[in-house]
Write an enzyme that holds these catalytic residues in place. Structure first.
Site, short mmCIF file in Angstrom:
data_model
loop_
_atom_site.label_atom_id
_atom_site.label_comp_id
_atom_site.label_asym_id
_atom_site.label_seq_id
_atom_site.Cartn_x
_atom_site.Cartn_y
_atom_site.Cartn_z
N ASP A 139 0.81 -1.23 0.00
CA ASP A 139 0.00 0.00 0.00
C ASP A 139 0.85 1.28 0.00
O ASP A 139 0.50 2.26 -0.65
CB ASP A 139 -0.92 0.01 1.23
CG ASP A 139 -1.89 -1.16 1.19
OD1 ASP A 139 -2.73 -1.20 0.28
OD2 ASP A 139 -1.78 -2.05 2.05
N HIS A 165 -7.34 -3.46 -1.20
CA HIS A 165 -7.44 -2.74 0.07
C HIS A 165 -7.78 -1.30 -0.29
O HIS A 165 -7.21 -0.75 -1.24
CB HIS A 165 -6.10 -2.83 0.82
CG HIS A 165 -6.12 -2.26 2.21
ND1 HIS A 165 -7.27 -2.07 2.95
CD2 HIS A 165 -5.10 -1.84 3.00
CE1 HIS A 165 -6.95 -1.56 4.13
NE2 HIS A 165 -5.65 -1.40 4.19
N GLU A 211 -6.41 -4.14 12.56
CA GLU A 211 -4.96 -4.40 12.65
C GLU A 211 -4.36 -3.81 13.91
O GLU A 211 -3.49 -4.41 14.54
CB GLU A 211 -4.26 -3.83 11.40
CG GLU A 211 -4.45 -4.72 10.18
CD GLU A 211 -4.15 -4.03 8.87
OE1 GLU A 211 -4.36 -4.67 7.83
OE2 GLU A 211 -3.74 -2.86 8.87
#
Ligand code: NAP
Length: 327
Positions: A82, A106, A193
């Site tokens: 990312d 994502h 997360e």
């Protein structure tokens, strides 16, 4: 919420399309191979000198340099880390065909503005809810992995159909695809997360281990109690849900869980969780991630090194017979 499965999804929007997968890592490898096995024309786009080219070619995949792969494709899936999406997109944007589809697994880089896709592009999300290794092995077993889908930008009027056909081709439609948004997926994923599975749970295990050892329990017993049983509870929750897990354990363990769980995870923990969610939504973590990449992953390298030096890790290695006792 309607869960879409293979039977609800028209595969034809992908039938005559060429897909470029950018990156051949955890997700890139699995998605490229699943697409190929679903009969889709796929090319893996890699940077010059990439060590992954030989591996991808060995698996029967066509490879090309990033710009070439992008220029040849109707659909481009961004499956690199990312934190480099911004630079990667800047590099390949001029090669993207007019009206092409741009996909992600994502929502982070679009939600937090790392990427501002060109207005002529369809922009979609197919986010399998698990690692690429499992996405691939489930596909090979004839099963699939549940995933989220979303459309951020529908320039051609075909974005929904393309997104769902893509999700079906990588096997997510076998388990189910749930509609979401880039913002919802990114925020929920980053929250989890930090606060729950990847951040909160390991710290709880470490704190439990250290408390027992400080109380005179041997590291081996503390490890087996606090860390070793995690797999058992995870499997029970997956198979039966949290209520079903509680019913499956002994009355002793169940009463302990009922009395102790809410003492540990109390209102103050919930308040800090709410703080994490607010900070995620404000983009603070996205900025931290950007900074981490720019500082050559300095904080991550330090944390990895420190985590390996702890008594808990030494105990793990002793129990796995990879380390000799030092005392
Ligand atoms: N990991 C997961 O389980 C998971 C689950 C769901 C969604 N996702 C999402 O899927 C996406 C990919 O994640 P991932 O974990 O699969 O990534 P990853 O394994 O770290 O990706 C590695 C690949 O990216 C390439 N790459 C790295 N830096 C690059 C650069 N500067 N320019 C071009 N290519 C570069 C690497 O190229 P080389 O081969 O040349 O080294 C390699 O092929 C992310 O958006 C992530 O959030 C991941």
């Amino acid at each position: 919420m309607k869960m879409l499965r293979d039977i609800d999804i028209d595969p034809s929007p992908l039938a005559d399309k060429r897909v470029a997968i950018l990156g051949y890592g955890n997700q890139g490898r699995a998605q490229a191979l699943n697409l190929k096995d679903s009969g889709i024309d796929v090319v893996v786009g890699l940077r010059g000198g990439s060590g992954s080219a030989i591996e991808a070619q060995g698996a029967g995949l066509e490879t090309a340099l990033l710009e070439e792969a992008v220029a040849s494709a109707d659909l481009v899936m961004v499956l690199a880390p990312d934190e480099i999406h911004e630079a990667l997109y800047r590099e390949v944007e001029p090669s993207l065909r007019e009206g092409a589809a741009l996909g992600f697994s994502h929502g982070l880089s679009v939600r937090f503005g790392f990427i501002k896709p060109r207005p002529d592009l369809d922009v979609f999300l197919i986010a399998p809810k698990g690692p690429g290794t499992a996405l691939r092995s489930l596909y090979l077993e004839g099963k699939g992995m549940i995933g989220l889908w979303a459309v951020e930008q529908d320039a051609t009027g075909s974005a929904r159909g393309i997104a769902l056909a893509y999700g079906r081709a990588i096997g997510c439609g076998r388990a189910g695809l749930i509609q979401s948004t880039f913002a919802e997926e990114a925020e929920a994923d980053l929250f989890n997360e930090q606060a729950v599975v990847w951040g909160g749970v390991p710290e709880l295990l470490i704190a439990g281990f250290e408390t027992l050892v400080a109380g005179g329990v041997s590291p081996e017993v503390a490890y087996l109690e606090c860390v070793g049983e995690l797999k058992l509870i995870a499997e029970l929750i997956e198979a039966r849900g949290i209520a079903g897990m509680r019913e499956a354990i002994s009355n002793t363990a169940e009463l302990g869980a009922v009395l102790g769980g809410t003492r540990i995870v109390d209102e103050r923990v919930r308040e800090r969780m709410a703080d994490v969610l607010r900070e995620v939504r404000e983009g603070r973590f996205a900025e931290d991630l950007r900074h981490e990449e720019r500082s050559q992953y300095d904080r991550l390298e330090r944390a990895r090194f420190e985590a390996r030096q702890t008594l808990l890790e030494k105990t793990f290695r002793r129990l796995r017979a990879e380390d000799q006792p030092t005392d």
